[in-house]
Design a protein around this motif. Structure first.
Motif, PDB file in Angstrom:
ATOM      1  N   LYS A 178      -1.054   4.577  -4.810  1.00 51.45           N
ATOM      2  CA  LYS A 178      -2.425   4.546  -3.970  1.00 51.45           C
ATOM      3  C   LYS A 178      -2.445   5.405  -2.252  1.00 51.45           C
ATOM      4  CE  LYS A 178      -3.750   0.587  -6.875  1.00 51.45           C
ATOM      5  NZ  LYS A 178      -4.991  -0.811  -6.348  1.00 51.45           N
ATOM      6  N   PRO A 179      -3.225   6.181  -1.958  1.00 51.28           N
ATOM      7  CA  PRO A 179      -4.468   6.326  -2.839  1.00 51.28           C
ATOM      8  C   PRO A 179      -4.955   7.663  -3.702  1.00 51.28           C
ATOM      9  CG  PRO A 179      -4.734   7.174  -0.191  1.00 51.28           C
ATOM     10  CD  PRO A 179      -3.590   7.145  -0.725  1.00 51.28           C
ATOM     11  N   ASP A 180      -4.340   7.936  -4.566  1.00 49.45           N
ATOM     12  CA  ASP A 180      -3.623   8.389  -5.351  1.00 49.45           C
ATOM     13  C   ASP A 180      -4.739   7.927  -6.261  1.00 49.45           C
ATOM     14  OD1 ASP A 180      -2.668  11.474  -7.135  1.00 49.45           O
ATOM     15  OD2 ASP A 180      -2.627   9.821  -8.194  1.00 49.45           O
ATOM     16  N   GLY A 181      -5.578   8.393  -7.916  1.00 47.78           N
ATOM     17  CA  GLY A 181      -6.328   7.443  -8.436  1.00 47.78           C
ATOM     18  C   GLY A 181      -5.065   7.015  -9.788  1.00 47.78           C
TER      19      GLY A 181
ATOM     20  N   ARG B 241      -5.955   4.972 -13.790  1.00 52.82           N
ATOM     21  CA  ARG B 241      -6.375   5.923 -14.814  1.00 52.82           C
ATOM     22  C   ARG B 241      -4.858   5.418 -15.790  1.00 52.82           C
ATOM     23  NH1 ARG B 241      -6.573  10.553 -10.825  1.00 52.82           N
ATOM     24  NH2 ARG B 241      -5.120  10.583 -11.037  1.00 52.82           N
TER      25      ARG B 241
ATOM     26  N   GLN C 295     -10.199   4.475  -2.658  1.00 51.53           N
ATOM     27  CA  GLN C 295     -10.467   5.815  -2.909  1.00 51.53           C
ATOM     28  C   GLN C 295      -9.978   5.269  -4.090  1.00 51.53           C
ATOM     29  OE1 GLN C 295      -8.314   6.864   0.659  1.00 51.53           O
ATOM     30  NE2 GLN C 295     -10.195   7.336   1.874  1.00 51.53           N
ATOM     31  N   ALA C 296      -8.487   5.337  -4.357  1.00 52.81           N
ATOM     32  CA  ALA C 296      -7.997   5.308  -5.152  1.00 52.81           C
ATOM     33  C   ALA C 296      -8.437   5.156  -6.909  1.00 52.81           C
ATOM     34  CB  ALA C 296      -6.787   4.174  -5.566  1.00 52.81           C
TER      35      ALA C 296
ATOM     36  N   ARG D  78     -11.891   5.108  -6.843  1.00 54.48           N
ATOM     37  CA  ARG D  78     -13.514   5.825  -6.943  1.00 54.48           C
ATOM     38  C   ARG D  78     -12.906   7.432  -7.903  1.00 54.48           C
ATOM     39  NH1 ARG D  78     -16.868   4.898  -8.173  1.00 54.48           N
ATOM     40  NH2 ARG D  78     -18.741   6.395  -7.586  1.00 54.48           N
ATOM     41  N   GLU D  79     -11.918   7.340  -6.524  1.00 60.01           N
ATOM     42  CA  GLU D  79     -11.071   9.161  -7.988  1.00 60.01           C
ATOM     43  C   GLU D  79     -10.978   8.831  -9.492  1.00 60.01           C
ATOM     44  OE1 GLU D  79      -6.754  11.116  -7.959  1.00 60.01           O
ATOM     45  OE2 GLU D  79      -7.433  10.356  -5.754  1.00 60.01           O
ATOM     46  N   ALA D  80     -10.268   7.182  -9.423  1.00 62.79           N
ATOM     47  CA  ALA D  80     -10.370   7.832 -10.887  1.00 62.79           C
ATOM     48  C   ALA D  80     -11.557   7.164 -11.597  1.00 62.79           C
ATOM     49  CB  ALA D  80      -9.356   5.724 -11.399  1.00 62.79           C
ATOM     50  N   GLY D  81     -13.065   7.251 -11.077  1.00 61.09           N
ATOM     51  CA  GLY D  81     -15.206   7.165 -11.176  1.00 61.09           C
ATOM     52  C   GLY D  81     -14.229   5.504 -11.575  1.00 61.09           C
TER      53      GLY D  81
ATOM     54  N   ASN E 268     -20.291   4.240 -11.959  1.00 62.33           N
ATOM     55  CA  ASN E 268     -18.815   5.264 -11.688  1.00 62.33           C
ATOM     56  C   ASN E 268     -19.677   6.343 -11.297  1.00 62.33           C
ATOM     57  OD1 ASN E 268     -20.548   5.489 -13.834  1.00 62.33           O
ATOM     58  ND2 ASN E 268     -18.283   6.496 -14.772  1.00 62.33           N
TER      59      ASN E 268
END
Length: 223
Positions: free
Chosen positions: A147-150, A154, A178-179, A181-184, A222
């Protein structure tokens, strides 16, 4: 099937001050005269990654250190402290986990901390949460990017067979929000004692206790 995704150790039990103590003990073990007071540590929690925080702090002081080795010592110390003084679950967590499982809702812990730290927390909370409170445990060994990568979210959605719109994440830090939200995934912010002053803007709601019914109401948010 809907899913509730706890996004960090400290969304389940507030271990933030225990983590800070572990860092300071690790510094002493490595012969460093560093001490992170609470204000210093709080300022660092806008970013994710303990080893990265150590490396950045060393650069700011013009010191060359093995940040990974220090962080390993910190993690070992954290687990020892956790075993010596098991934390209590945060407000509403035991009741919400039980209600979710009765309702057929999946419950996961979705972190990018070490598998050893995750296992230590789950063991420490067994008396309050039971032997297997989570349908899935995600740690940094299972995903390519922290994180903050999603990626962690996922991965969790894929393993659980759940659509992003059918899940809600609980996060206590900005990078975690952020992570998700990036993954929806819709997010409920549940700050710990050291992130209570942070801005959780992208979160759908901010709460000071977890309740199963209101969590379910966030499913589908989402967009």
């Amino acid at each position: 099937m809907p899913a509730i995704l706890f996004g960090s150790i400290s969304t389940v039990a507030d271990t933030s001050e225990l983590q800070r103590d572990a860092f300071n003990r690790a510094f002493a073990d490595h012969g460093l005269d560093w001490h992170w007071d609470r204000d210093t540590y709080v300022a660092m929690l806008n970013s994710n990654g303990g080893a990265d925080r150590v490396a950045e702090y060393a650069r700011s002081r013009g010191v060359d250190v093995d940040a990974d080795a220090i962080h390993r010592t910190k993690s070992e110390t954290f687990r020892r402290l956790l075993r010596a003084s098991p934390p209590k679950p945060r407000l509403g967590v035991p009741e919400s986990v039980s209600a979710a499982r009765r309702d057929g809702t999946a419950v996961a812990l979705v972190t990018t901390t070490s598998p050893e730290n995750v296992a230590a927390l789950v063991e420490a909370l067994t008396p309050q949460l039971g032997d297997q409170p989570f349908d899935l445990l995600v740690d940094r060994g299972q995903v390519s990017e922290p994180k903050p990568d999603g990626a962690a979210y996922r991965f969790a959605l894929d393993k659980l067979g759940v659509r992003a719109e059918d899940a809600v994440a609980i996060e206590d830090n900005v990078g975690g929000v952020q992570a998700a939200r990036e993954a929806g995934v819709a997010v409920v912010a549940f700050p710990n004692e050291n992130t209570s002053g942070h801005d959780f803007g992208p979160a759908a709601e901010r709460v000071d206790r977890i309740e199963y019914g209101p969590l379910r109401a966030h499913l589908g948010e989402n967009s």
